[in-house]
Design a protein around this motif. Sequence first.
Motif, mmCIF file in Angstrom:
data_model
loop_
_atom_site.group_PDB
_atom_site.id
_atom_site.type_symbol
_atom_site.label_atom_id
_atom_site.label_comp_id
_atom_site.label_asym_id
_atom_site.label_seq_id
_atom_site.Cartn_x
_atom_site.Cartn_y
_atom_site.Cartn_z
ATOM 1 N N LEU A 73 5.336 -4.399 8.670
ATOM 2 C CA LEU A 73 6.155 -4.273 7.034
ATOM 3 C C LEU A 73 6.090 -4.945 5.985
ATOM 4 O O LEU A 73 5.904 -5.037 4.475
ATOM 5 C CB LEU A 73 6.675 -2.616 7.658
ATOM 6 N N ASP A 74 7.328 -5.944 6.211
ATOM 7 C CA ASP A 74 7.846 -6.910 5.451
ATOM 8 C C ASP A 74 6.635 -7.510 4.831
ATOM 9 O O ASP A 74 6.843 -8.052 3.973
ATOM 10 C CB ASP A 74 9.395 -6.967 5.855
ATOM 11 N N ASP A 75 5.486 -7.426 5.924
ATOM 12 C CA ASP A 75 4.440 -8.749 5.747
ATOM 13 C C ASP A 75 3.721 -8.064 4.473
ATOM 14 O O ASP A 75 3.226 -8.709 3.797
ATOM 15 C CB ASP A 75 4.145 -9.796 6.504
ATOM 16 N N ALA A 76 3.696 -6.838 5.256
ATOM 17 C CA ALA A 76 2.894 -6.034 5.251
ATOM 18 C C ALA A 76 2.985 -4.768 3.172
ATOM 19 O O ALA A 76 1.796 -5.453 2.623
ATOM 20 C CB ALA A 76 1.524 -4.886 5.512
ATOM 21 N N ALA A 77 3.758 -4.576 3.129
ATOM 22 C CA ALA A 77 3.890 -4.016 2.240
ATOM 23 C C ALA A 77 4.385 -4.154 0.633
ATOM 24 O O ALA A 77 4.799 -5.535 0.770
ATOM 25 C CB ALA A 77 5.275 -3.010 2.398
ATOM 26 N N ASP A 78 3.501 -3.542 0.105
ATOM 27 C CA ASP A 78 3.139 -4.374 -1.667
ATOM 28 C C ASP A 78 4.786 -4.135 -2.668
ATOM 29 O O ASP A 78 5.579 -4.198 -2.912
ATOM 30 C CB ASP A 78 2.360 -3.739 -2.614
ATOM 31 N N GLN A 79 5.442 -2.363 -1.465
ATOM 32 C CA GLN A 79 6.143 -1.467 -2.306
ATOM 33 C C GLN A 79 6.991 -1.213 -1.170
ATOM 34 O O GLN A 79 6.773 -0.516 -0.424
ATOM 35 C CB GLN A 79 5.817 -0.745 -3.004
ATOM 36 N N ARG A 80 8.429 -0.507 -1.374
ATOM 37 C CA ARG A 80 9.017 0.112 -0.730
ATOM 38 C C ARG A 80 9.870 1.194 -1.306
ATOM 39 O O ARG A 80 10.938 0.638 -1.897
ATOM 40 C CB ARG A 80 9.918 -1.162 -0.506
ATOM 41 N N LEU A 81 9.933 2.454 -1.150
ATOM 42 C CA LEU A 81 10.285 3.452 -1.455
ATOM 43 C C LEU A 81 10.169 4.068 -1.264
ATOM 44 O O LEU A 81 10.565 5.503 -0.074
ATOM 45 C CB LEU A 81 8.714 4.000 -2.606
ATOM 46 N N SER A 82 11.824 5.103 -1.932
ATOM 47 C CA SER A 82 12.363 5.991 -1.560
ATOM 48 C C SER A 82 12.105 7.259 -2.301
ATOM 49 O O SER A 82 11.800 7.755 -3.835
ATOM 50 C CB SER A 82 14.310 6.373 -1.347
ATOM 51 N N LEU A 83 12.003 8.655 -1.941
ATOM 52 C CA LEU A 83 11.160 9.946 -2.265
ATOM 53 C C LEU A 83 12.724 11.150 -2.823
ATOM 54 O O LEU A 83 12.364 11.525 -3.671
ATOM 55 C CB LEU A 83 10.089 10.505 -1.181
ATOM 56 N N GLY A 84 14.064 10.691 -2.463
ATOM 57 C CA GLY A 84 15.245 11.283 -3.329
ATOM 58 C C GLY A 84 15.555 10.583 -2.464
ATOM 59 O O GLY A 84 16.271 10.143 -1.325
ATOM 60 N N PRO A 85 17.910 10.695 -3.013
ATOM 61 C CA PRO A 85 19.028 10.743 -2.154
ATOM 62 C C PRO A 85 19.127 11.288 -0.165
ATOM 63 O O PRO A 85 19.485 10.977 0.032
ATOM 64 C CB PRO A 85 19.564 11.257 -3.068
ATOM 65 N N GLN A 86 17.886 12.221 -0.190
ATOM 66 C CA GLN A 86 18.088 12.969 0.802
ATOM 67 C C GLN A 86 17.157 12.696 1.719
ATOM 68 O O GLN A 86 15.911 12.476 1.492
ATOM 69 C CB GLN A 86 18.408 14.456 0.874
ATOM 70 N N PRO A 87 17.361 12.324 2.866
ATOM 71 C CA PRO A 87 16.093 12.051 4.059
ATOM 72 C C PRO A 87 15.492 13.141 4.572
ATOM 73 O O PRO A 87 16.167 14.187 4.218
ATOM 74 C CB PRO A 87 17.025 11.729 4.768
ATOM 75 N N LEU A 88 14.377 13.209 4.124
ATOM 76 C CA LEU A 88 12.921 14.317 4.536
ATOM 77 C C LEU A 88 12.852 14.181 5.550
ATOM 78 O O LEU A 88 12.343 12.919 6.360
ATOM 79 C CB LEU A 88 12.585 13.904 3.345
ATOM 80 N N HIS A 89 12.016 14.624 6.545
ATOM 81 C CA HIS A 89 10.859 15.133 7.379
ATOM 82 C C HIS A 89 10.034 14.567 6.547
ATOM 83 O O HIS A 89 9.356 14.213 5.252
ATOM 84 C CB HIS A 89 10.904 16.466 8.096
ATOM 85 N N ALA A 90 9.052 13.227 8.155
ATOM 86 C CA ALA A 90 7.723 13.486 7.482
ATOM 87 C C ALA A 90 6.953 13.392 5.826
ATOM 88 O O ALA A 90 6.204 13.501 5.734
ATOM 89 C CB ALA A 90 7.298 12.086 8.987
ATOM 90 N N ASN A 91 6.073 14.691 7.064
ATOM 91 C CA ASN A 91 5.204 16.180 6.654
ATOM 92 C C ASN A 91 5.935 16.351 4.913
ATOM 93 O O ASN A 91 5.418 16.636 4.367
ATOM 94 C CB ASN A 91 5.079 16.993 7.510
#
Length: 199
Positions: free
Chosen positions: A162-180
């Motif tokens: 992912l470090d090689d392929a990802a164009d961005q690394r985003l967080s969707l909020g301050p709390q960890p979320l389930h994948a779905n």
Amino acid sequence: MRQFVIIGHDAPTTPDFSLDDLAGAAGRLDVLCRCVSAAVFLSHDIREDVRVHLVLGDEYTVTVDSETVRRLNPDERSTAALIRTALEEREEAIGHIPVETSPGISLTRRGFEGTLEDVATAGTVVQLHADGDPAVDATPPTGPVFVLSDHRDFTDEEQDLLDDAADQRLSLGPQPLHANHAITVAHNFLDTDGYRSDE
């Protein structure tokens, strides 16, 4: 086109699993089924231009295409049944050539690296991660390919890819979320870009 790649670390790679124990004997296949529903379904409708790629045990990838999928329902059991049907056809998958196992669902004989290489050619790869840049400060990407892990963290090898392929690394909020849940928030992030009330 919006795409989601979800790594199922413990997911089954053969059809020999019970639909009655998706959270146990089926290697948390319940998580992947919920991800499919979150990615594809709206209230009383199906989203257009969405593809979901489920990487199963780093051996196979099952792809669900919202444009052509049929007989997909928002419950985990029926989604798992379609995945099981796909795995029943695994011997028909030759190399990276997909085999359609039911309308809108295909299977390829490739793990995370091959799937990531393929989707990276068609869009902007975005790793969703709690330690990423806040999505609220980011411009929604064009042709996003969101990459998530199931109930387990990315392995070191997956993170290196992912470090090689990802164009961005985003967080969707301050709390960890389930994948779905992360998929639902990611859709909302894209849906509301430039959104204005008609009133």
